[in-house]
Design an enzyme around this catalytic site. Structure first.
Site, PDB file in Angstrom:
ATOM      1  N   ASP A  34       0.894  -1.223  -0.008  1.00 33.01           N
ATOM      2  CA  ASP A  34       0.146  -0.078  -0.142  1.00 33.01           C
ATOM      3  C   ASP A  34       0.865   1.149   0.048  1.00 33.01           C
ATOM      4  O   ASP A  34       2.086   1.074   0.038  1.00 33.01           O
ATOM      5  CB  ASP A  34      -0.953   0.067   1.327  1.00 33.01           C
ATOM      6  CG  ASP A  34      -1.849   1.107   1.388  1.00 33.01           C
ATOM      7  OD1 ASP A  34      -2.269   1.591   0.432  1.00 33.01           O
ATOM      8  OD2 ASP A  34      -2.166   1.698   2.481  1.00 33.01           O
ATOM      9  N   ASP A  36      -0.167   5.067   1.077  1.00 32.70           N
ATOM     10  CA  ASP A  36      -0.430   5.958   1.983  1.00 32.70           C
ATOM     11  C   ASP A  36      -0.513   5.420   3.447  1.00 32.70           C
ATOM     12  O   ASP A  36      -1.232   4.330   3.422  1.00 32.70           O
ATOM     13  CB  ASP A  36      -1.729   6.906   1.865  1.00 32.70           C
ATOM     14  CG  ASP A  36      -1.590   7.934   0.514  1.00 32.70           C
ATOM     15  OD1 ASP A  36      -1.422   8.816   0.925  1.00 32.70           O
ATOM     16  OD2 ASP A  36      -2.192   7.345  -0.457  1.00 32.70           O
ATOM     17  N   ASP A 212      -1.862  -0.325   6.144  1.00 32.87           N
ATOM     18  CA  ASP A 212      -2.414   0.175   7.244  1.00 32.87           C
ATOM     19  C   ASP A 212      -3.821   0.542   7.241  1.00 32.87           C
ATOM     20  O   ASP A 212      -4.431   0.541   8.643  1.00 32.87           O
ATOM     21  CB  ASP A 212      -1.614   1.524   7.299  1.00 32.87           C
ATOM     22  CG  ASP A 212      -2.271   2.541   6.394  1.00 32.87           C
ATOM     23  OD1 ASP A 212      -2.458   2.417   5.325  1.00 32.87           O
ATOM     24  OD2 ASP A 212      -2.929   3.495   6.972  1.00 32.87           O
TER      25      ASP A 212
END
Length: 259
Positions: A34, A36, A212
């Site tokens: 991922d 961000d 996240d």
């Protein structure tokens, strides 16, 4: 207390670094990351992200060591990822899987109802005009309402976006950290990875996935189900076994792994 903390969506105190985490041999691994909150720190606005100086070189090393088996898997549009990482030559999966760039060729994964998407974007923009702290992010497949700068209005944002998604046949609500996104039912990071994993050079490798957000949970579970390694960045509850406290810890782990 912030709304996401009340609902259990936002992380609390980050866990300590997990020194026992061991990644599979790079010769057998495929790396899915991922963007961000995973490779870069979360910013107050989507355009406010700062790319660490060492990140482009780290990704280039990973591409070389893994013979191209590196993909960025993001909720962002592919054009955003290309803007932040212009030198990255690997696979890009954008908009949670609705957009893809494979071998340098960009293509949508599916056709979507653009008229309905435009209507959703207009309605969310009109709603956000009532509260200047809301931020609207339009995507080719839907729309995101960010409320990081108005977290006391999280419940209001949820009520509006949930109602709107329920009225839009073929679309669903995707919660994220301080944001709600309306996107097509057929779009998901795990769905995109299943398709990608059936193709060379990713086929028959051990997947490593790091993410996240709530949007990463299906992909984290996907990696573990295939005998790979799933890593949650931050302190939020997760389906996977491994945590790292922040993007800097992940970058340090990858540096050691690739050394």
């Amino acid at each position: 207390m912030l709304y996401y903390q009340m609902t259990g969506f936002m992380e609390g105190d980050p866990p300590p670094p997990e020194h026992s985490l061991r990644l599979p041999d790079p010769d057998r691994a495929a790396l899915f990351l991922d963007f961000d909150g995973t490779l870069v720190d979360i910013a107050q606005t989507p355009d406010g992200v700062v790319v660490p100086e060492e990140l482009p070189m780290l990704l280039a090393r990973a591409m070389d060591r893994l013979d191209g088996r590196v993909a960025l898997v993001s909720g962002r549009n592919i054009s955003d990822l290309e803007r932040f990482l212009p030198g990255f030559e690997g696979t890009l999966i954008g908009s949670h899987g609705a957009e893809r760039r494979v071998d340098g060729v960009r293509s949508p994964a599916d056709d979507f109802d653009q008229e309905k998407i435009a209507t959703l974007q207009r309605l969310v923009a009109e709603f956000a005009n009532l509260q200047p702290s809301f931020l609207v992010e339009n995507k080719s497949t839907g729309v995101v309402l960010h409320y990081r700068q108005a977290q006391e209005l999280g419940a209001l944002a949820l009520h509006f976006m949930d109602t709107l998604a329920a009225a839009a046949d073929g679309f669903r609500l995707q919660p994220a950290l301080c944001a709600y996104e309306i996107k097509p039912d057929s779009v998901g990071k795990d769905i995109a990875l299943t398709d990608l994993f059936a193709r060379p050079p990713f086929a028959d490798c051990l997947p490593i996935y790091a993410g996240d957000d709530l949007t990463d949970e299906p992909a984290l579970a996907w990696a573990e189900e295939r005998g790979g390694t799933a890593i949650k960045i931050g302190g939020a509850d997760t389906v996977c076994a491994h945590h790292l406290p922040d993007p800097a810890a992940l970058r340090a782990l990858l540096e050691r792994w690739l050394a």
